[in-house]
Design an enzyme around this catalytic site. Structure first.
Site, PDB file in Angstrom:
ATOM      1  N   LEU A   1      50.164  41.621  34.632  1.00  0.00           N
ATOM      2  CA  LEU A   1      50.547  42.809  35.326  1.00  0.00           C
ATOM      3  C   LEU A   1      51.713  42.133  36.076  1.00  0.00           C
ATOM      4  O   LEU A   1      51.562  41.042  36.897  1.00  0.00           O
ATOM      5  CB  LEU A   1      49.714  43.681  36.319  1.00  0.00           C
ATOM      6  CG  LEU A   1      50.154  44.466  37.280  1.00  0.00           C
ATOM      7  CD1 LEU A   1      50.526  45.691  36.540  1.00  0.00           C
ATOM      8  CD2 LEU A   1      49.087  44.646  38.324  1.00  0.00           C
TER       9      LEU A   1
ATOM     10  N   HIS B   1      47.059  49.664  58.821  1.00  0.00           N
ATOM     11  CA  HIS B   1      47.807  48.887  58.185  1.00  0.00           C
ATOM     12  C   HIS B   1      46.771  47.859  57.502  1.00  0.00           C
ATOM     13  O   HIS B   1      46.765  47.635  56.365  1.00  0.00           O
ATOM     14  CB  HIS B   1      48.885  48.458  58.675  1.00  0.00           C
ATOM     15  CG  HIS B   1      49.906  49.143  59.191  1.00  0.00           C
ATOM     16  ND1 HIS B   1      50.435  50.201  58.489  1.00  0.00           N
ATOM     17  CD2 HIS B   1      50.585  49.135  60.440  1.00  0.00           C
ATOM     18  CE1 HIS B   1      51.666  50.733  59.272  1.00  0.00           C
ATOM     19  NE2 HIS B   1      51.527  50.240  60.404  1.00  0.00           N
TER      20      HIS B   1
ATOM     21  N   ASP C   1      51.815  55.530  52.039  1.00  0.00           N
ATOM     22  CA  ASP C   1      51.990  56.208  53.316  1.00  0.00           C
ATOM     23  C   ASP C   1      50.880  56.802  53.765  1.00  0.00           C
ATOM     24  O   ASP C   1      49.893  57.380  53.250  1.00  0.00           O
ATOM     25  CB  ASP C   1      53.164  57.214  53.071  1.00  0.00           C
ATOM     26  CG  ASP C   1      53.678  57.761  54.477  1.00  0.00           C
ATOM     27  OD1 ASP C   1      53.698  56.864  55.468  1.00  0.00           O
ATOM     28  OD2 ASP C   1      54.248  58.494  54.443  1.00  0.00           O
TER      29      ASP C   1
HETATM   30  C1  IPE Z   1      58.196  55.128  53.603  1.00  0.00           C
HETATM   31  O1  IPE Z   1      57.198  55.615  54.621  1.00  0.00           O
HETATM   32  C2  IPE Z   1      58.116  53.566  53.859  1.00  0.00           C
HETATM   33  C3  IPE Z   1      56.842  52.938  53.279  1.00  0.00           C
HETATM   34  C4  IPE Z   1      55.838  53.581  52.707  1.00  0.00           C
HETATM   35  C5  IPE Z   1      56.984  51.563  53.308  1.00  0.00           C
HETATM   36  P1  IPE Z   1      57.751  55.927  56.039  1.00  0.00           P
HETATM   37  O2  IPE Z   1      56.383  56.457  56.860  1.00  0.00           O
HETATM   38  O3  IPE Z   1      58.484  54.902  56.822  1.00  0.00           O
HETATM   39  O4  IPE Z   1      58.881  57.115  55.717  1.00  0.00           O
HETATM   40  P2  IPE Z   1      59.177  58.519  56.562  1.00  0.00           P
HETATM   41  O5  IPE Z   1      59.780  57.906  57.956  1.00  0.00           O
HETATM   42  O6  IPE Z   1      58.049  59.238  56.691  1.00  0.00           O
HETATM   43  O7  IPE Z   1      60.196  58.978  55.821  1.00  0.00           O
HETATM   44  C1  IPE Z   2      53.056  53.330  55.513  1.00  0.00           C
HETATM   45  O1  IPE Z   2      52.046  54.052  56.662  1.00  0.00           O
HETATM   46  C2  IPE Z   2      53.171  52.032  55.927  1.00  0.00           C
HETATM   47  C3  IPE Z   2      54.583  51.733  56.291  1.00  0.00           C
HETATM   48  C4  IPE Z   2      55.423  52.519  56.301  1.00  0.00           C
HETATM   49  C5  IPE Z   2      54.764  50.420  56.756  1.00  0.00           C
HETATM   50  P1  IPE Z   2      52.714  54.720  57.939  1.00  0.00           P
HETATM   51  O2  IPE Z   2      52.787  53.515  59.051  1.00  0.00           O
HETATM   52  O3  IPE Z   2      54.191  55.322  57.572  1.00  0.00           O
HETATM   53  O4  IPE Z   2      51.896  55.828  58.562  1.00  0.00           O
HETATM   54  P2  IPE Z   2      52.056  57.184  59.025  1.00  0.00           P
HETATM   55  O5  IPE Z   2      53.147  57.752  58.117  1.00  0.00           O
HETATM   56  O6  IPE Z   2      52.756  57.158  60.235  1.00  0.00           O
HETATM   57  O7  IPE Z   2      50.894  57.804  58.842  1.00  0.00           O
HETATM   58 MG    MG Z   3      54.692  56.995  57.256  1.00  0.00          MG
END
Ligand code: IPE
Ligand code: IPE
Ligand code: MG
Length: 246
Positions: free
Chosen positions: A135, A41, A24
């Protein structure tokens, strides 16, 4: 620095068999650089590569990465499209290397929702790495923990109604083997990056007794050194599973 951490992990002894990561913070990482979210990303792909190599160096059996949740489909179409393209790109770029490293790739989630090229890429890397044994990398894409449980419940119900499974045999094992993760041992350690403190519908069944490490580091800045630090933290824990320590 990471070599020293790895040496300390070895001294401590027991290494987790299975580490799961909620990757995240990509969007915030991009925003800090005044760039669009997909920039974060893309940067996160480099972290995946490094953490996979770190997992191999430690000797993990399983690494589970939450890459795209069922709820993430509700993001703007531009971001969803960018993520699907990056998935294809990651597989195109890494499949040979993963195979050479002995990484078996399994992809879990509602794959029927993927674009045709993304679904084809997923099928290809799964096939190409099927015989690898160093792995197992579990990528969770279009995945939701509750949906996974509903899917398992339906499979149980179908088997009971067809007579393949007796009602008395509906137990925890009957559910477990019908999850995407099947015979995979539950994660010993869950890491969530970016400072958020929630599960966001990840592996609700499998995380019942998993140790948690919440890292403030945004995913694109996360490298094997941070993985090793989390494992060292894990090694200092006392896992009681509801019992008392002798
Ligand atoms: C959780 O992250 C999903 C992934 C890392 C793929 P999100 O950014 O989508 O989750 P919330 O919205 O903060 O709970
Ligand atoms: C995690 O990063 C990747 C996915 C959930 C696909 P985010 O896109 O949720 O990044 P933040 O949480 O908004 O910083
Ligand atoms: Mg996120």
């Amino acid at each position: 620095m990471s070599d020293e951490l790895l040496a300390r992990i070895r001294v401590h002894g027991e290494v987790p068999r299975h580490v799961a990561i909620i990757m995240d913070g990509n969007g915030r990482w991009a925003r800090e650089r005044v760039m669009p979210r997909p920039f974060g990303h893309r940067a996160g792909m480099q972290s995946v590569r490094d953490v996979v190599e770190g997992a191999i160096a430690v000797g993990l059996e399983h690494l589970s990465l939450f890459a795209f949740s069922q709820e993430n489909w509700q993001r703007p179409l531009t971001e969803v499209s960018a993520l699907m393209s990056l998935l294809e790109e990651y597989i195109a770029r890494e499949a040979d290397e993963l195979q050479a490293q002995g990484v078996r790739v399994l992809i879990h989630g509602d794959l029927a929702r993927l674009t045709a090229p993304a679904a084809a890429a997923v099928a290809r890397v799964t096939r190409q790495t099927a015989a690898c044994t160093t792995l197992t990398l579990h990528l969770f894409i279009s995945y939701g923990g509750r949906a996974e449980l509903v899917r398992a419940a339906r499979a149980v119900a179908a088997d009971v109604s067809s007579g393949a499974l007796a009602l008395e045999d509906v137990n925890e094992d009957a559910i477990r083997v019908r999850l995407y993760t099947g015979e995979t041992p539950d994660p010993d350690l869950l890491i969530r990056t970016s400072g958020e403190q929630r599960l966001s519908n990840f592996l609700l069944w499998q995380l019942a007794y998993t140790e948690l490490v919440l890292s403030p580091v945004l995913w694109p800045d996360f490298r094997r050194a941070q993985l090793f630090e989390a494992i060292l933290d894990y090694q200092a824990r006392d896992r009681r599973f509801g019992r008392v320590t002798a």
